[in-house]
Motif scaffolding. Structure first.
Motif, PDB file in Angstrom:
ATOM      1  N   VAL A   1     -16.929  17.341  97.004  1.00  0.00           N
ATOM      2  CA  VAL A   1     -17.696  17.284  96.129  1.00  0.00           C
ATOM      3  C   VAL A   1     -16.807  17.286  94.581  1.00  0.00           C
ATOM      4  N   TYR A   2     -16.276  16.789  93.901  1.00  0.00           N
ATOM      5  CA  TYR A   2     -15.766  17.039  92.494  1.00  0.00           C
ATOM      6  C   TYR A   2     -15.704  17.203  90.899  1.00  0.00           C
ATOM      7  N   TRP A   3     -15.781  17.793  90.369  1.00  0.00           N
ATOM      8  CA  TRP A   3     -16.416  17.959  89.075  1.00  0.00           C
ATOM      9  C   TRP A   3     -15.415  17.624  88.014  1.00  0.00           C
ATOM     10  N   THR A   4     -15.659  16.468  87.081  1.00  0.00           N
ATOM     11  CA  THR A   4     -14.928  15.628  86.654  1.00  0.00           C
ATOM     12  C   THR A   4     -16.063  15.393  84.719  1.00  0.00           C
ATOM     13  N   HIS A   5     -14.603  14.835  84.161  1.00  0.00           N
ATOM     14  CA  HIS A   5     -15.668  14.867  82.612  1.00  0.00           C
ATOM     15  C   HIS A   5     -14.988  13.714  82.049  1.00  0.00           C
ATOM     16  N   ASN A   6     -15.796  12.976  80.817  1.00  0.00           N
ATOM     17  CA  ASN A   6     -14.527  12.009  80.059  1.00  0.00           C
ATOM     18  C   ASN A   6     -14.251  12.440  78.593  1.00  0.00           C
ATOM     19  N   ASP A   7     -13.166  12.156  78.546  1.00  0.00           N
ATOM     20  CA  ASP A   7     -12.197  12.923  77.185  1.00  0.00           C
ATOM     21  C   ASP A   7     -12.891  13.443  76.147  1.00  0.00           C
ATOM     22  N   SER A   8     -13.439  11.996  75.752  1.00  0.00           N
ATOM     23  CA  SER A   8     -14.083  11.384  73.965  1.00  0.00           C
ATOM     24  C   SER A   8     -15.453  11.067  74.257  1.00  0.00           C
ATOM     25  N   ASP A   9     -16.157  10.756  72.894  1.00  0.00           N
ATOM     26  CA  ASP A   9     -17.040   9.785  72.715  1.00  0.00           C
ATOM     27  C   ASP A   9     -18.189   9.834  73.611  1.00  0.00           C
ATOM     28  N   ASP A  10     -18.489  11.262  74.047  1.00  0.00           N
ATOM     29  CA  ASP A  10     -18.907  10.635  75.260  1.00  0.00           C
ATOM     30  C   ASP A  10     -20.894  11.499  75.747  1.00  0.00           C
ATOM     31  N   GLY A  11     -20.511  13.108  74.920  1.00  0.00           N
ATOM     32  CA  GLY A  11     -21.154  13.948  75.112  1.00  0.00           C
ATOM     33  C   GLY A  11     -21.121  14.916  75.663  1.00  0.00           C
ATOM     34  N   PRO A  12     -21.565  16.197  76.389  1.00  0.00           N
ATOM     35  CA  PRO A  12     -22.050  17.209  76.791  1.00  0.00           C
ATOM     36  C   PRO A  12     -22.312  16.851  77.989  1.00  0.00           C
ATOM     37  N   TYR A  13     -21.589  16.384  78.888  1.00  0.00           N
ATOM     38  CA  TYR A  13     -21.797  15.744  80.633  1.00  0.00           C
ATOM     39  C   TYR A  13     -20.702  16.537  81.171  1.00  0.00           C
ATOM     40  N   VAL A  14     -20.966  16.690  82.682  1.00  0.00           N
ATOM     41  CA  VAL A  14     -20.780  16.690  83.020  1.00  0.00           C
ATOM     42  C   VAL A  14     -20.971  16.430  84.366  1.00  0.00           C
ATOM     43  N   TYR A  15     -19.897  15.822  84.987  1.00  0.00           N
ATOM     44  CA  TYR A  15     -20.709  14.722  86.501  1.00  0.00           C
ATOM     45  C   TYR A  15     -19.713  15.843  87.889  1.00  0.00           C
ATOM     46  N   ALA A  16     -20.238  15.583  88.843  1.00  0.00           N
ATOM     47  CA  ALA A  16     -19.827  15.581  90.253  1.00  0.00           C
ATOM     48  C   ALA A  16     -20.201  14.457  91.130  1.00  0.00           C
ATOM     49  N   VAL A  17     -18.331  14.076  91.830  1.00  0.00           N
ATOM     50  CA  VAL A  17     -18.553  12.745  92.054  1.00  0.00           C
ATOM     51  C   VAL A  17     -17.801  13.353  94.069  1.00  0.00           C
ATOM     52  N   ASP A  18     -18.637  12.904  94.220  1.00  0.00           N
ATOM     53  CA  ASP A  18     -18.512  12.964  96.154  1.00  0.00           C
ATOM     54  C   ASP A  18     -17.343  12.112  96.653  1.00  0.00           C
TER      55      ASP A  18
ATOM     56  N   THR B   1     -26.223  17.900  81.603  1.00  0.00           N
ATOM     57  CA  THR B   1     -26.037  18.324  80.398  1.00  0.00           C
ATOM     58  C   THR B   1     -26.410  19.313  79.523  1.00  0.00           C
ATOM     59  N   LEU B   2     -24.962  20.041  78.632  1.00  0.00           N
ATOM     60  CA  LEU B   2     -24.599  21.092  78.502  1.00  0.00           C
ATOM     61  C   LEU B   2     -25.456  21.532  77.067  1.00  0.00           C
ATOM     62  N   THR B   3     -26.416  22.858  77.278  1.00  0.00           N
ATOM     63  CA  THR B   3     -27.288  23.039  75.832  1.00  0.00           C
ATOM     64  C   THR B   3     -26.095  24.363  75.613  1.00  0.00           C
ATOM     65  N   GLY B   4     -26.699  24.539  74.221  1.00  0.00           N
ATOM     66  CA  GLY B   4     -26.631  25.800  73.671  1.00  0.00           C
ATOM     67  C   GLY B   4     -25.123  25.712  73.380  1.00  0.00           C
ATOM     68  N   ILE B   5     -24.094  24.567  73.127  1.00  0.00           N
ATOM     69  CA  ILE B   5     -22.978  24.395  72.377  1.00  0.00           C
ATOM     70  C   ILE B   5     -22.931  23.773  71.165  1.00  0.00           C
ATOM     71  N   GLY B   6     -21.708  23.258  70.870  1.00  0.00           N
ATOM     72  CA  GLY B   6     -22.254  22.415  69.524  1.00  0.00           C
ATOM     73  C   GLY B   6     -21.349  21.033  70.259  1.00  0.00           C
ATOM     74  N   THR B   7     -21.181  20.274  69.098  1.00  0.00           N
ATOM     75  CA  THR B   7     -21.254  18.741  69.355  1.00  0.00           C
ATOM     76  C   THR B   7     -19.373  19.016  69.756  1.00  0.00           C
ATOM     77  N   PRO B   8     -19.524  18.818  71.635  1.00  0.00           N
ATOM     78  CA  PRO B   8     -17.613  18.405  71.805  1.00  0.00           C
ATOM     79  C   PRO B   8     -16.470  17.430  71.509  1.00  0.00           C
ATOM     80  N   ARG B   9     -15.777  17.686  71.073  1.00  0.00           N
ATOM     81  CA  ARG B   9     -14.583  16.711  70.257  1.00  0.00           C
ATOM     82  C   ARG B   9     -13.521  16.313  71.201  1.00  0.00           C
TER      83      ARG B   9
ATOM     84  N   ASP C   1     -29.561  15.619  88.645  1.00  0.00           N
ATOM     85  CA  ASP C   1     -29.014  15.859  87.547  1.00  0.00           C
ATOM     86  C   ASP C   1     -30.084  16.540  86.867  1.00  0.00           C
ATOM     87  N   VAL C   2     -29.263  16.755  86.264  1.00  0.00           N
ATOM     88  CA  VAL C   2     -29.934  18.802  85.713  1.00  0.00           C
ATOM     89  C   VAL C   2     -29.337  19.100  84.351  1.00  0.00           C
TER      90      VAL C   2
END
Length: 335
Positions: free
Chosen positions: A55-72, A83-91, A133-134
């Motif tokens: 499994v590999y963790w990845t994320h979008n560059d921008s315009d997505d939101g506070p998300y990190v994805y696990a890909v098989d 979904t990350l909480t406790g942070i501001g809006t990612p830039r 999803d968590v």
């Protein structure tokens, strides 16, 4: 960060057919894969899970939101979205790395206008033990550079010391920046320049911490890591030519380098790590074995390595076109 499709055209002009050749399986190590999730359109970082094999963790560059994805990697499918909480809006999220504390570090460190933001952020959260999803509460760390604001796309956490490093991205001369011994969530974390580097879009430490691999648009190199610094000029790695070369990570066992790029249905290409003479590829932390020599015989042809080789004139023109297009189309920073 986004880049014109011109990059893909240039890659094909420089080495036609190399990307297709590089997409094949890697004997004796991790396999390449295609990211199939339509939500992942700008995969800009990769990190191999240590508790979920393949499994590999990845994320979008921008315009997505506070998300990190696990890909098989066996299927290319997303098996979890965090979904990350406790942070501001990612830039401008550009990198992800897994620390020896079992936590994922996400680098919101991009700044395409080179100094627009006087600070950037790192987010940290424990790697989920279950793939589903968590929503998790992440820590947020404010980062500044001792010598002023800059653009960066590479964040690496050393797998033994846990120290965080950022590689800046510069058309002139980038640098490697070392964070404090421990990050503080209550104050500003000042990163100090410790080495000069070429133009870097991502980087990764080998699992034993003995090597640092860096990639750019047209090169990849592996450096011995000694006394908290990269040593020497580095050795060329036969990385694949990709339309927008944005990410690199080691497989969990250290036998393979995985190279990724942005774009929908983007391909992650596996390149075997060349073993040291009489030894094996880089072992995971705590396992005996020789530190690997960098690179591997690969299908991508001549690249990087401190000078022009195959297709030198075409590559020079291509690089100039990419940089010119980037200057024209850099997006405005968001509030």
């Amino acid at each position: 960060m986004r880049l014109l499709p011109l990059t893909a055209v240039i890659a094909l002009v420089v080495l036609p057919g190399s990307a297709a050749a590089a997409a094949g399986p890697t004997p004796g190590g991790a396999s390449g894969f295609t990211i199939t999730d339509p939500r992942i359109k700008e995969s800009s970082g990769l990190a191999a899970s240590r508790i979920h094999p393949g499994v590999y963790w990845t994320h979008n560059d921008s315009d997505d939101g506070p998300y990190v994805y696990a890909v098989d990697s066996a299927t290319g499918r997303t098996v979890a979205r965090v979904t990350l909480t406790g942070i501001g809006t990612p830039r401008d999220v550009e990198a992800i790395s897994l620390g020896p504390d079992g936590q994922l570090y996400v680098g919101d460190i991009g700044d395409n206008l080179n100094g627009t933001w006087d600070h950037v952020w790192i987010y940290r959260f424990p790697e989920p033990k279950q793939l589903a999803d968590v929503t998790v509460k992440a820590e947020q760390f404010t980062v500044k550079y001792a010598d002023g604001a800059r653009n960066a796309e590479a964040l690496m956490v050393h797998p033994v010391t846990g120290r965080v490093y950022i590689a800046s991205k510069s058309e002139n001369k980038g640098g490697l920046y070392e964070g404090p011994e421990k990050l503080s969530a209550s104050g500003t974390n000042v990163f100090r320049r410790v080495a000069d580097l070429p133009w870097v879009t991502d980087g990764a430490f080998s699992p034993d911490g003995g090597r640092l691999t860096l990639r750019g648009y047209f090169f990849a190199k592996t450096y011995p890591w000694k006394d908290g610094r990269p040593e020497g000029e580095g050795e060329r790695v036969d990385a694949p030519w990709q339309g927008q070369a944005e990410s690199v990570t080691y497989s969990a066992d250290g036998s393979t380098l995985l190279f990724g790029s942005e774009g929908q249905s983007s391909r992650v290409v596996a390149v075997p790590v060349k073993p040291a003479a009489g030894g094996s590829a880089s072992p995971a932390p705590g396992k005996p074995g020789a530190t690997p020599a960098p690179g591997a015989p690969g299908p991508a042809g001549e690249q990087g390595g401190g000078g022009f080789t195959k297709g030198a004139a075409v590559l020079a023109v291509g690089t100039a076109l990419v940089l010119g297009a980037k200057r024209l189309l850099r997006r405005r920073p968001r509030d």
